[in-house]
Design a protein around this motif. Structure first.
Motif, mmCIF file in Angstrom:
data_model
loop_
_atom_site.group_PDB
_atom_site.id
_atom_site.type_symbol
_atom_site.label_atom_id
_atom_site.label_comp_id
_atom_site.label_asym_id
_atom_site.label_seq_id
_atom_site.Cartn_x
_atom_site.Cartn_y
_atom_site.Cartn_z
ATOM 1 N N ALA A 188 0.834 -1.202 0.000
ATOM 2 C CA ALA A 188 0.000 0.000 0.000
ATOM 3 C C ALA A 188 0.869 1.252 0.000
ATOM 4 O O ALA A 188 0.600 2.212 -0.744
ATOM 5 N N TYR A 189 1.919 1.264 0.809
ATOM 6 C CA TYR A 189 2.798 2.428 0.874
ATOM 7 C C TYR A 189 3.571 2.633 -0.420
ATOM 8 O O TYR A 189 3.647 3.755 -0.940
ATOM 9 N N GLU B 121 -5.939 -4.367 8.205
ATOM 10 C CA GLU B 121 -6.606 -4.310 6.907
ATOM 11 C C GLU B 121 -7.205 -2.919 6.674
ATOM 12 O O GLU B 121 -7.090 -2.353 5.577
ATOM 13 N N LEU B 122 -7.847 -2.377 7.700
ATOM 14 C CA LEU B 122 -8.417 -1.035 7.606
ATOM 15 C C LEU B 122 -7.313 -0.005 7.399
ATOM 16 O O LEU B 122 -7.436 0.908 6.574
ATOM 17 N N PHE B 123 -6.238 -0.138 8.156
ATOM 18 C CA PHE B 123 -5.155 0.835 8.051
ATOM 19 C C PHE B 123 -4.566 0.845 6.646
ATOM 20 O O PHE B 123 -4.364 1.918 6.051
ATOM 21 N N ALA B 124 -4.278 -0.332 6.096
ATOM 22 C CA ALA B 124 -3.704 -0.402 4.753
ATOM 23 C C ALA B 124 -4.633 0.257 3.733
ATOM 24 O O ALA B 124 -4.180 0.964 2.821
ATOM 25 N N ALA B 125 -5.936 0.046 3.884
ATOM 26 C CA ALA B 125 -6.899 0.658 2.964
ATOM 27 C C ALA B 125 -6.862 2.185 3.063
ATOM 28 O O ALA B 125 -6.999 2.887 2.047
ATOM 29 N N ASN C 297 -7.441 6.961 2.021
ATOM 30 C CA ASN C 297 -7.679 8.004 3.027
ATOM 31 C C ASN C 297 -9.164 8.361 3.104
ATOM 32 O O ASN C 297 -9.553 9.532 3.061
ATOM 33 N N HIS C 298 -9.989 7.360 3.248
ATOM 34 C CA HIS C 298 -11.439 7.529 3.088
ATOM 35 C C HIS C 298 -12.255 7.257 4.349
ATOM 36 O O HIS C 298 -13.462 7.507 4.357
ATOM 37 N N LEU C 299 -11.648 6.757 5.404
ATOM 38 C CA LEU C 299 -12.397 6.415 6.615
ATOM 39 C C LEU C 299 -12.286 7.550 7.616
ATOM 40 O O LEU C 299 -11.181 7.892 8.068
ATOM 41 N N ASN D 263 -9.741 11.966 9.927
ATOM 42 C CA ASN D 263 -9.508 10.770 9.129
ATOM 43 C C ASN D 263 -8.683 9.757 9.914
ATOM 44 O O ASN D 263 -7.687 10.108 10.546
ATOM 45 N N MET D 264 -9.102 8.512 9.861
ATOM 46 C CA MET D 264 -8.381 7.436 10.538
ATOM 47 C C MET D 264 -7.243 6.955 9.658
ATOM 48 O O MET D 264 -7.369 6.850 8.442
ATOM 49 N N GLY D 265 -6.107 6.626 10.276
ATOM 50 C CA GLY D 265 -4.997 6.049 9.532
ATOM 51 C C GLY D 265 -4.365 7.038 8.573
ATOM 52 O O GLY D 265 -4.078 8.162 8.933
ATOM 53 N N ASN D 266 -4.105 6.600 7.348
ATOM 54 C CA ASN D 266 -3.473 7.304 6.229
ATOM 55 C C ASN D 266 -1.960 7.452 6.428
ATOM 56 O O ASN D 266 -1.394 6.994 7.429
ATOM 57 N N ASP D 267 -1.322 8.090 5.443
ATOM 58 C CA ASP D 267 0.144 8.171 5.435
ATOM 59 C C ASP D 267 0.656 9.595 5.637
ATOM 60 O O ASP D 267 1.817 9.873 5.362
#
Length: 329
Positions: A121-122, A272-276, A281-283, A305-309
């Motif tokens: 994903a990265y 799984e959620l984090f990778a998505a 960057n949609h959650l 937003n949760m997660g993302n880079d």
């Protein structure tokens, strides 16, 4: 009487404004905990730890493997060795781009699915150094021993990051440490070792058993921004189920996940959620005043937003979001 009323009113307002943490789980002595392949193992939480191994780990916390992937070597890892400058300078490591470190959980290794999924994903998203840390020596010991050795192994990772900073000029403010389950507490200790200077530390469903009152667990001061993503924090869940970062996200309430029928699935859904989110960057979470709102899905505060880079991400508080049953959720 008026003074007492005002004091009481002020106290009530204070309590309402401060997020309430979820009551942490009390575990029975024997629990079932999965390895990296999803195979369940019976764990005795009161087992005597392997003191000989712990002494060795404490003497040499650098007894880990650091496997580098970049856009120039997406599938074939290059091994970086602490205090061996040539292993870094002769590799594709680039101190001018962000460095992402991914750390697996108990009874896992470099071949665990989360490593490949997060790495891919990265690298599909941007030019970064992805380092998969394998801490098999301790991770394959019994759970009680592994828990006690996490602080030393985390210090070893922190020392490795300091080595990259010295040798390759990799700034701490471009480092993102990501750990799953037991690995979440490990990256917390790594961040602590470098003075909380890593740009981000992300705990993916930080392990719950033996961590509720453990001072070595992941905490908000371990990085500039520390985020927890909680997916299996229910009764006897594998995750800690309580806030531990600056911002803590509770997808679907943080206890069970749509499309899952087992605790293993709920636990793994965190990565799984984090990778998505790295890809899309949609959650988006909605801030909650307390865990009652998280549980009842009645949050109405600000959004994050949760997660993302994003390296300079910031935020604080408890967040609830609802997801779909399958990728990209």
């Amino acid at each position: 009487m008026r003074l007492i009323f005002l004091v009481a009113l002020s106290f009530t307002a204070y309590v309402t404004a401060v997020p309430m943490l979820q009551e942490e789980t009390t575990y029975p002595r024997f629990i079932e905990f999965p390895d990296g392949d999803g195979v369940m193992h019976t764990v005795d939480l009161e087992a005597e730890p392997d003191m000989k191994l712990l002494e060795e780990i404490n003497r040499n916390p650098a007894n880990n493997r650091y496997l580098l992937y970049t856009r120039r070597n997406r599938r074939n890892a290059q091994t970086l060795v602490i205090n061996n400058a040539n292993s870094v300078t002769s590799s594709h490591f680039n101190g001018r781009v962000p460095t992402v470190v991914v750390v697996h959980g108990w009874l896992s290794n470099q071949k665990s699915s989360l490593n490949d999924v997060i790495r891919d994903a990265y690298l599909a998203k941007s030019d970064v150094n992805v380092i998969i840390m394998e801490w098999r020596r301790l991770a394959t010991s019994d759970y009680a021993t592994a828990v006690r050795g996490v602080p030393a192994v985390g210090r070893g990772l922190g020392q490795f990051l300091a080595f990259l900073n010295r040798v390759a000029g990799a700034p701490y403010n471009t480092m993102h440490l990501i750990g799953f389950s037991l690995g979440a507490h490990l990256v917390g200790n790594a961040g602590r070792e470098i003075g909380g200077r890593a740009a981000r530390v992300t705990g993916l469903d930080p392990a719950g058993p033996l961590w509720s009152n453990n001072s070595n667990r992941l905490r908000a001061s371990d990085g500039v921004y520390v985020e927890g993503i909680h997916t299996d924090g229910g009764t006897a869940g594998l995750g800690i189920g309580a806030a531990c970062g600056n911002a803590d996200f509770f997808p679907n309430g943080g206890k069970s996940q749509p499309g899952c029928g087992t605790g293993i699935c709920d636990h793994n859904r965190s990565w799984e959620l984090f990778a998505a989110t790295v890809t899309y960057n949609h959650l988006v979470g909605v801030r909650c005043n307390n865990m009652n709102q998280v549980n009842s899905n009645s949050c109405s505060g600000s959004r994050l937003n949760m997660g993302n880079d994003i390296l300079n991400k910031s935020g604080s508080g408890l967040y609830r979001l609802n997801t779909g049953r399958r990728h990209p959720f």
